[in-house]
Design a protein around this motif. Structure first.
Motif, PDB file in Angstrom:
ATOM      1  N   TYR A  99       0.845  -1.188   0.000  1.00 12.68           N
ATOM      2  CA  TYR A  99       0.000   0.000   0.000  1.00 12.68           C
ATOM      3  C   TYR A  99       0.878   1.235   0.000  1.00 12.68           C
ATOM      4  CZ  TYR A  99      -4.160  -2.675   0.177  1.00 12.68           C
ATOM      5  OH  TYR A  99      -5.171  -3.520  -0.177  1.00 12.68           O
ATOM      6  N   SER A 100       0.914   1.882  -1.123  1.00 11.93           N
ATOM      7  CA  SER A 100       1.653   3.079  -1.485  1.00 11.93           C
ATOM      8  C   SER A 100       3.045   2.709  -1.976  1.00 11.93           C
ATOM      9  CB  SER A 100       1.680   4.121  -0.370  1.00 11.93           C
ATOM     10  OG  SER A 100       1.712   5.417  -0.956  1.00 11.93           O
ATOM     11  N   HIS A 101       3.835   3.709  -2.295  1.00  8.57           N
ATOM     12  CA  HIS A 101       5.077   3.485  -3.036  1.00  8.57           C
ATOM     13  C   HIS A 101       6.280   4.092  -2.318  1.00  8.57           C
ATOM     14  CE1 HIS A 101       3.121   7.208  -4.280  1.00  8.57           C
ATOM     15  NE2 HIS A 101       4.331   7.708  -4.287  1.00  8.57           N
ATOM     16  N   ASP A 102       6.270   4.049  -1.027  1.00  9.18           N
ATOM     17  CA  ASP A 102       7.343   4.657  -0.252  1.00  9.18           C
ATOM     18  C   ASP A 102       8.535   3.700  -0.118  1.00  9.18           C
ATOM     19  OD1 ASP A 102       5.968   7.128   0.187  1.00  9.18           O
ATOM     20  OD2 ASP A 102       4.666   6.056   1.565  1.00  9.18           O
ATOM     21  N   ALA A 103       9.475   4.032   0.771  1.00  4.68           N
ATOM     22  CA  ALA A 103      10.735   3.292   0.900  1.00  4.68           C
ATOM     23  C   ALA A 103      10.534   1.800   1.150  1.00  4.68           C
ATOM     24  CB  ALA A 103      11.581   3.907   2.013  1.00  4.68           C
ATOM     25  N   TYR A 104       9.472   1.415   1.829  1.00  7.03           N
ATOM     26  CA  TYR A 104       9.233   0.000   2.131  1.00  7.03           C
ATOM     27  C   TYR A 104       8.793  -0.804   0.913  1.00  7.03           C
ATOM     28  CZ  TYR A 104       4.629   2.091   2.505  1.00  7.03           C
ATOM     29  OH  TYR A 104       3.489   2.815   2.259  1.00  7.03           O
ATOM     30  N   ALA A 105       8.410  -0.134  -0.166  1.00 10.10           N
ATOM     31  CA  ALA A 105       7.970  -0.857  -1.364  1.00 10.10           C
ATOM     32  C   ALA A 105       9.132  -1.630  -1.994  1.00 10.10           C
ATOM     33  CB  ALA A 105       7.358   0.105  -2.379  1.00 10.10           C
ATOM     34  N   ARG A 106      10.330  -1.093  -1.894  1.00  9.03           N
ATOM     35  CA  ARG A 106      11.497  -1.743  -2.524  1.00  9.03           C
ATOM     36  C   ARG A 106      11.817  -3.109  -1.905  1.00  9.03           C
ATOM     37  NH1 ARG A 106      15.886  -0.010  -5.827  1.00  9.03           N
ATOM     38  NH2 ARG A 106      17.708  -1.325  -5.452  1.00  9.03           N
ATOM     39  N   PRO A 107      11.973  -3.229  -0.566  1.00  3.13           N
ATOM     40  CA  PRO A 107      12.242  -4.573  -0.025  1.00  3.13           C
ATOM     41  C   PRO A 107      11.073  -5.535  -0.233  1.00  3.13           C
ATOM     42  CG  PRO A 107      12.093  -2.954   1.752  1.00  3.13           C
ATOM     43  CD  PRO A 107      12.067  -2.198   0.465  1.00  3.13           C
ATOM     44  N   ALA A 108       9.852  -5.021  -0.247  1.00  2.00           N
ATOM     45  CA  ALA A 108       8.695  -5.890  -0.506  1.00  2.00           C
ATOM     46  C   ALA A 108       8.738  -6.404  -1.941  1.00  2.00           C
ATOM     47  CB  ALA A 108       7.398  -5.136  -0.237  1.00  2.00           C
ATOM     48  N   ALA A 109       9.088  -5.524  -2.879  1.00  2.02           N
ATOM     49  CA  ALA A 109       9.204  -5.927  -4.283  1.00  2.02           C
ATOM     50  C   ALA A 109      10.338  -6.935  -4.461  1.00  2.02           C
ATOM     51  CB  ALA A 109       9.429  -4.704  -5.163  1.00  2.02           C
ATOM     52  N   LYS A 110      11.415  -6.717  -3.753  1.00  2.00           N
ATOM     53  CA  LYS A 110      12.552  -7.649  -3.835  1.00  2.00           C
ATOM     54  C   LYS A 110      12.141  -9.032  -3.319  1.00  2.00           C
ATOM     55  CE  LYS A 110      17.427  -7.939  -3.284  1.00  2.00           C
ATOM     56  NZ  LYS A 110      18.583  -7.138  -3.484  1.00  2.00           N
ATOM     57  N   ALA A 111      11.389  -9.064  -2.215  1.00  2.00           N
ATOM     58  CA  ALA A 111      10.910 -10.350  -1.678  1.00  2.00           C
ATOM     59  C   ALA A 111      10.003 -11.042  -2.687  1.00  2.00           C
ATOM     60  CB  ALA A 111      10.171 -10.129  -0.358  1.00  2.00           C
ATOM     61  N   ALA A 112       9.075 -10.298  -3.288  1.00  3.00           N
ATOM     62  CA  ALA A 112       8.175 -10.886  -4.285  1.00  3.00           C
ATOM     63  C   ALA A 112       8.979 -11.465  -5.447  1.00  3.00           C
ATOM     64  CB  ALA A 112       7.172  -9.844  -4.776  1.00  3.00           C
ATOM     65  N   GLY A 113       9.977 -10.720  -5.905  1.00  2.00           N
ATOM     66  CA  GLY A 113      10.803 -11.194  -7.007  1.00  2.00           C
ATOM     67  C   GLY A 113      11.588 -12.444  -6.662  1.00  2.00           C
ATOM     68  N   ARG A 114      12.173 -12.448  -5.473  1.00  2.00           N
ATOM     69  CA  ARG A 114      12.966 -13.612  -5.059  1.00  2.00           C
ATOM     70  C   ARG A 114      12.093 -14.852  -4.894  1.00  2.00           C
ATOM     71  NH1 ARG A 114      17.839 -11.721  -1.213  1.00  2.00           N
ATOM     72  NH2 ARG A 114      17.775 -13.932  -0.753  1.00  2.00           N
ATOM     73  N   LEU A 115      10.832 -14.642  -4.476  1.00  2.00           N
ATOM     74  CA  LEU A 115       9.902 -15.763  -4.309  1.00  2.00           C
ATOM     75  C   LEU A 115       9.204 -16.146  -5.615  1.00  2.00           C
ATOM     76  CD1 LEU A 115       8.241 -14.621  -0.951  1.00  2.00           C
ATOM     77  CD2 LEU A 115       9.755 -16.600  -1.246  1.00  2.00           C
ATOM     78  N   GLY A 116       9.311 -15.286  -6.627  1.00  2.17           N
ATOM     79  CA  GLY A 116       8.604 -15.530  -7.886  1.00  2.17           C
ATOM     80  C   GLY A 116       7.108 -15.328  -7.750  1.00  2.17           C
ATOM     81  N   ARG A 117       6.726 -14.378  -6.913  1.00  5.89           N
ATOM     82  CA  ARG A 117       5.310 -14.111  -6.647  1.00  5.89           C
ATOM     83  C   ARG A 117       4.891 -12.779  -7.268  1.00  5.89           C
ATOM     84  NH1 ARG A 117       6.072 -18.735  -5.187  1.00  5.89           N
ATOM     85  NH2 ARG A 117       5.510 -19.568  -3.162  1.00  5.89           N
ATOM     86  N   PRO A 118       3.611 -12.645  -7.585  1.00  6.15           N
ATOM     87  CA  PRO A 118       3.138 -11.366  -8.114  1.00  6.15           C
ATOM     88  C   PRO A 118       3.194 -10.275  -7.046  1.00  6.15           C
ATOM     89  CG  PRO A 118       1.319 -12.950  -7.979  1.00  6.15           C
ATOM     90  CD  PRO A 118       2.565 -13.661  -7.548  1.00  6.15           C
ATOM     91  N   LEU A 119       3.405  -9.043  -7.520  1.00 10.07           N
ATOM     92  CA  LEU A 119       3.452  -7.868  -6.672  1.00 10.07           C
ATOM     93  C   LEU A 119       2.385  -6.900  -7.141  1.00 10.07           C
ATOM     94  CD1 LEU A 119       4.971  -5.978  -4.576  1.00 10.07           C
ATOM     95  CD2 LEU A 119       6.275  -5.161  -6.560  1.00 10.07           C
ATOM     96  N   ALA A 120       1.575  -6.422  -6.212  1.00  8.96           N
ATOM     97  CA  ALA A 120       0.582  -5.374  -6.502  1.00  8.96           C
ATOM     98  C   ALA A 120       0.922  -4.172  -5.634  1.00  8.96           C
ATOM     99  CB  ALA A 120      -0.829  -5.867  -6.189  1.00  8.96           C
ATOM    100  N   ILE A 121       0.837  -2.986  -6.225  1.00  3.04           N
ATOM    101  CA  ILE A 121       1.061  -1.761  -5.466  1.00  3.04           C
ATOM    102  C   ILE A 121      -0.150  -0.870  -5.640  1.00  3.04           C
ATOM    103  CG2 ILE A 121       2.478   0.303  -5.176  1.00  3.04           C
ATOM    104  CD1 ILE A 121       4.865  -1.289  -6.202  1.00  3.04           C
ATOM    105  N   THR A 122      -0.768  -0.502  -4.532  1.00  4.00           N
ATOM    106  CA  THR A 122      -1.888   0.436  -4.541  1.00  4.00           C
ATOM    107  C   THR A 122      -1.363   1.754  -4.013  1.00  4.00           C
ATOM    108  OG1 THR A 122      -3.518  -1.308  -4.159  1.00  4.00           O
ATOM    109  CG2 THR A 122      -4.176   0.938  -3.606  1.00  4.00           C
ATOM    110  N   THR A 123      -1.494   2.792  -4.816  1.00  4.72           N
ATOM    111  CA  THR A 123      -1.038   4.106  -4.382  1.00  4.72           C
ATOM    112  C   THR A 123      -2.252   4.993  -4.118  1.00  4.72           C
ATOM    113  OG1 THR A 123       0.467   5.916  -4.856  1.00  4.72           O
ATOM    114  CG2 THR A 123      -0.770   5.027  -6.723  1.00  4.72           C
ATOM    115  N   TYR A 124      -2.048   6.025  -3.360  1.00  2.96           N
ATOM    116  CA  TYR A 124      -3.145   6.908  -2.967  1.00  2.96           C
ATOM    117  C   TYR A 124      -2.992   8.249  -3.643  1.00  2.96           C
ATOM    118  CZ  TYR A 124      -4.120   3.296   0.305  1.00  2.96           C
ATOM    119  OH  TYR A 124      -4.421   2.079   0.837  1.00  2.96           O
ATOM    120  N   GLY A 125      -3.335   8.316  -4.907  1.00  2.00           N
ATOM    121  CA  GLY A 125      -3.281   9.558  -5.645  1.00  2.00           C
ATOM    122  C   GLY A 125      -2.097   9.583  -6.590  1.00  2.00           C
ATOM    123  N   PRO A 126      -2.107  10.530  -7.505  1.00  2.00           N
ATOM    124  CA  PRO A 126      -1.011  10.655  -8.473  1.00  2.00           C
ATOM    125  C   PRO A 126       0.304  10.962  -7.773  1.00  2.00           C
ATOM    126  CG  PRO A 126      -2.864  12.082  -9.027  1.00  2.00           C
ATOM    127  CD  PRO A 126      -3.145  11.501  -7.682  1.00  2.00           C
TER     128      PRO A 126
END
Length: 135
Positions: A99-126
């Motif tokens: 939820y959102s695209h702040d600093a924590y999105a990067r390690p979460a994306a890295k975990a998804a990539g390493r696990l081979g799992r889909p990643l969804a990011i919901t942001t709150y506004g442009p």
């Protein structure tokens, strides 16, 4: 995910008992997914704007809440948590939803990539509106 239950990792900048839009939204989504039989895990910092929540692990409305230590905090949106990537990888979810695209999105994306799992990011506004908050 229709017809079968899944394990879902939700990464949120804050969660209940903190009060606010993302807190209510993530709690509502997580609770409803848990009611449908999904294994829902929320990963969130244990400190928000100087207020610390002592419980590291909780079960709230069927949602497993993992509160991770903050080792660097400048603001609500700019902080680094301890062990986020490792915690997600340990629990091996079927989907990682940030939820959102702040600093924590990067390690979460890295975990998804390493696990081979889909990643969804919901942001709150442009992205442009977020520039008012600084780095």
């Amino acid at each position: 995910m229709t017809g079968k239950t899944s394990s879902i990792a939700i990464v949120s900048p804050s969660f209940h008992p903190m009060i606010g839009g993302v807190e209510f939204y993530v709690r509502g989504i997580g609770t409803e997914l848990a009611k449908l039989g999904h294994d829902v895990h929320v990963y969130t910092p244990n400190k928000v704007l100087g207020r610390k929540v002592d419980a590291e692990e909780e079960l709230i409305d069927g949602v497993h809440v993992h509160r991770l230590g903050v080792w660097f905090e400048v603001s609500y949106r700019l902080k680094l948590w301890r062990g986020l990537r490792e915690a997600i990888e340990r629990d091996d979810p079927d989907l990682v939803h940030v939820y959102s695209h702040d600093a924590y999105a990067r390690p979460a994306a890295k975990a998804a990539g390493r696990l081979g799992r889909p990643l969804a990011i919901t942001t709150y506004g442009p992205f442009a509106t977020h520039s008012d908050y600084g780095a």
